[in-house]
Design an enzyme around this catalytic site. Structure first.
Site, PDB file in Angstrom:
ATOM      1  N   ASP A 276     -35.934  47.481 -48.061  1.00 53.24           N
ATOM      2  CA  ASP A 276     -36.390  46.382 -48.922  1.00 53.24           C
ATOM      3  C   ASP A 276     -37.502  46.941 -49.816  1.00 53.24           C
ATOM      4  O   ASP A 276     -37.718  48.166 -49.873  1.00 53.24           O
ATOM      5  CB  ASP A 276     -36.797  45.149 -48.099  1.00 53.24           C
ATOM      6  CG  ASP A 276     -38.093  45.314 -47.339  1.00 53.24           C
ATOM      7  OD1 ASP A 276     -38.695  46.416 -47.390  1.00 53.24           O
ATOM      8  OD2 ASP A 276     -38.525  44.349 -46.684  1.00 53.24           O
TER       9      ASP A 276
ATOM     10  N   CYS B 217     -38.158  49.035 -43.784  1.00 62.09           N
ATOM     11  CA  CYS B 217     -38.816  47.852 -44.326  1.00 62.09           C
ATOM     12  C   CYS B 217     -40.272  47.934 -43.886  1.00 62.09           C
ATOM     13  O   CYS B 217     -40.696  48.975 -43.366  1.00 62.09           O
ATOM     14  CB  CYS B 217     -38.116  46.554 -43.933  1.00 62.09           C
ATOM     15  SG  CYS B 217     -38.184  46.082 -42.200  1.00 62.09           S
ATOM     16  N   GLY B 218     -41.050  46.893 -44.101  1.00 65.82           N
ATOM     17  CA  GLY B 218     -42.476  46.985 -43.807  1.00 65.82           C
ATOM     18  C   GLY B 218     -42.751  47.324 -42.351  1.00 65.82           C
ATOM     19  O   GLY B 218     -43.382  48.330 -42.032  1.00 65.82           O
ATOM     20  N   THR B 219     -42.288  46.482 -41.446  1.00 67.58           N
ATOM     21  CA  THR B 219     -42.491  46.713 -40.007  1.00 67.58           C
ATOM     22  C   THR B 219     -41.311  47.414 -39.350  1.00 67.58           C
ATOM     23  O   THR B 219     -41.422  47.883 -38.218  1.00 67.58           O
ATOM     24  CB  THR B 219     -42.654  45.379 -39.268  1.00 67.58           C
ATOM     25  OG1 THR B 219     -41.429  44.638 -39.397  1.00 67.58           O
ATOM     26  CG2 THR B 219     -43.815  44.568 -39.812  1.00 67.58           C
ATOM     27  N   GLY B 220     -40.172  47.394 -40.006  1.00 65.51           N
ATOM     28  CA  GLY B 220     -38.935  47.897 -39.410  1.00 65.51           C
ATOM     29  C   GLY B 220     -38.199  46.832 -38.620  1.00 65.51           C
ATOM     30  O   GLY B 220     -37.002  46.958 -38.351  1.00 65.51           O
TER      31      GLY B 220
ATOM     32  N   GLY C  33     -37.407  43.545 -39.262  1.00 63.91           N
ATOM     33  CA  GLY C  33     -36.387  42.754 -39.950  1.00 63.91           C
ATOM     34  C   GLY C  33     -35.083  43.527 -40.077  1.00 63.91           C
ATOM     35  O   GLY C  33     -33.989  42.991 -39.821  1.00 63.91           O
TER      36      GLY C  33
ATOM     37  N   HIS D  74     -31.482  59.097 -25.744  1.00 63.38           N
ATOM     38  CA  HIS D  74     -31.213  58.063 -24.734  1.00 63.38           C
ATOM     39  C   HIS D  74     -30.409  56.875 -25.265  1.00 63.38           C
ATOM     40  O   HIS D  74     -29.610  56.306 -24.533  1.00 63.38           O
ATOM     41  CB  HIS D  74     -32.539  57.538 -24.150  1.00 63.38           C
ATOM     42  CG  HIS D  74     -33.234  58.551 -23.295  1.00 63.38           C
ATOM     43  ND1 HIS D  74     -34.377  58.271 -22.593  1.00 63.38           N
ATOM     44  CD2 HIS D  74     -32.944  59.857 -23.033  1.00 63.38           C
ATOM     45  CE1 HIS D  74     -34.771  59.356 -21.923  1.00 63.38           C
ATOM     46  NE2 HIS D  74     -33.921  60.334 -22.180  1.00 63.38           N
TER      47      HIS D  74
ATOM     48  N   ARG E 114     -25.984  58.932 -17.727  1.00 64.18           N
ATOM     49  CA  ARG E 114     -26.482  57.586 -17.388  1.00 64.18           C
ATOM     50  C   ARG E 114     -26.815  56.778 -18.641  1.00 64.18           C
ATOM     51  O   ARG E 114     -26.751  55.544 -18.626  1.00 64.18           O
ATOM     52  CB  ARG E 114     -27.698  57.668 -16.461  1.00 64.18           C
ATOM     53  CG  ARG E 114     -28.956  58.230 -17.105  1.00 64.18           C
ATOM     54  CD  ARG E 114     -30.080  58.408 -16.075  1.00 64.18           C
ATOM     55  NE  ARG E 114     -31.357  58.755 -16.678  1.00 64.18           N
ATOM     56  CZ  ARG E 114     -31.677  59.971 -17.123  1.00 64.18           C
ATOM     57  NH1 ARG E 114     -30.794  60.973 -17.048  1.00 64.18           N
ATOM     58  NH2 ARG E 114     -32.862  60.217 -17.639  1.00 64.18           N
ATOM     59  N   HIS E 115     -27.126  57.479 -19.725  1.00 64.88           N
ATOM     60  CA  HIS E 115     -27.449  56.760 -20.965  1.00 64.88           C
ATOM     61  C   HIS E 115     -26.193  56.145 -21.588  1.00 64.88           C
ATOM     62  O   HIS E 115     -26.246  55.067 -22.163  1.00 64.88           O
ATOM     63  CB  HIS E 115     -28.165  57.684 -21.944  1.00 64.88           C
ATOM     64  CG  HIS E 115     -29.431  58.234 -21.370  1.00 64.88           C
ATOM     65  ND1 HIS E 115     -30.494  57.427 -21.050  1.00 64.88           N
ATOM     66  CD2 HIS E 115     -29.778  59.494 -20.993  1.00 64.88           C
ATOM     67  CE1 HIS E 115     -31.460  58.172 -20.524  1.00 64.88           C
ATOM     68  NE2 HIS E 115     -31.047  59.430 -20.474  1.00 64.88           N
TER      69      HIS E 115
END
Ligand code: RB5
Length: 142
Positions: free
Chosen positions: A8, A65-68, A70, A98, A132-133
């Site tokens: 964004d 995006c700003g915080t990631g 969204g 993982h 296991r992952h």
């Protein structure tokens, strides 16, 4: 390897730097926008990248995006996407090793560009550990 990238308005500056960097390393980059700092709605771009990942048009994706958050929340609505948010290079390693994240999400307003680059390089070069992952990933779909 084709890499899709979307963002964004908060991620546009890092996006252009990353595209240049990835192309210099030989990756083919598909840019899903946005390409200006005019305010936009991140889901419009997240869905474009997610569709391209699900349809195999790109092998991996990067979203900013700003915080990631969204981007991550929207991307993970898509069954074929595992989007992981990373803000340190060790998280970039673990989100591939993982969680086998096929989309890396970066919080552009909370990390330096140098950190973004370190995270991208670590995520790209780390193999998925499987075992296991894989079992845990198999339990993700609802
Ligand atoms: C845009 O101001 C901001 O809300 C967006 O970049 C992102 O942080 C949303 O999760």
């Amino acid at each position: 390897m084709k890499i899709g990238i979307c963002n964004d308005h908060a991620g546009v500056e890092y996006k252009f730097k990353l595209v240049k960097y990835l192309e210099s390393k030989g990756f083919e980059v598909v840019n899903f926008g946005t390409d200006t700092e005019v305010s936009v709605d991140y889901p419009d771009y997240a869905h474009k990248l997610a569709n391209a990942v699900e349809q195999g048009e790109v092998g991996l994706g990067i979203a900013l995006c700003g915080t990631g958050n969204g981007m991550a929340i929207t991307l993970n609505k898509h069954r074929g996407v595992r989007a992981g948010l990373a803000w340190a290079s060790e998280i970039g390693r673990l989100v591939k090793a993982h969680n086998n994240a096929n989309v890396l999400v970066l919080p552009a307003r909370f990390i330096s560009y140098q950190m973004a680059l370190r995270i991208v390089n670590t995520w790209l070069t780390t193999p998925f550990e499987g075992g296991r992952h894989q079992r845990r990933i198999d339990k993700m779909p609802v």
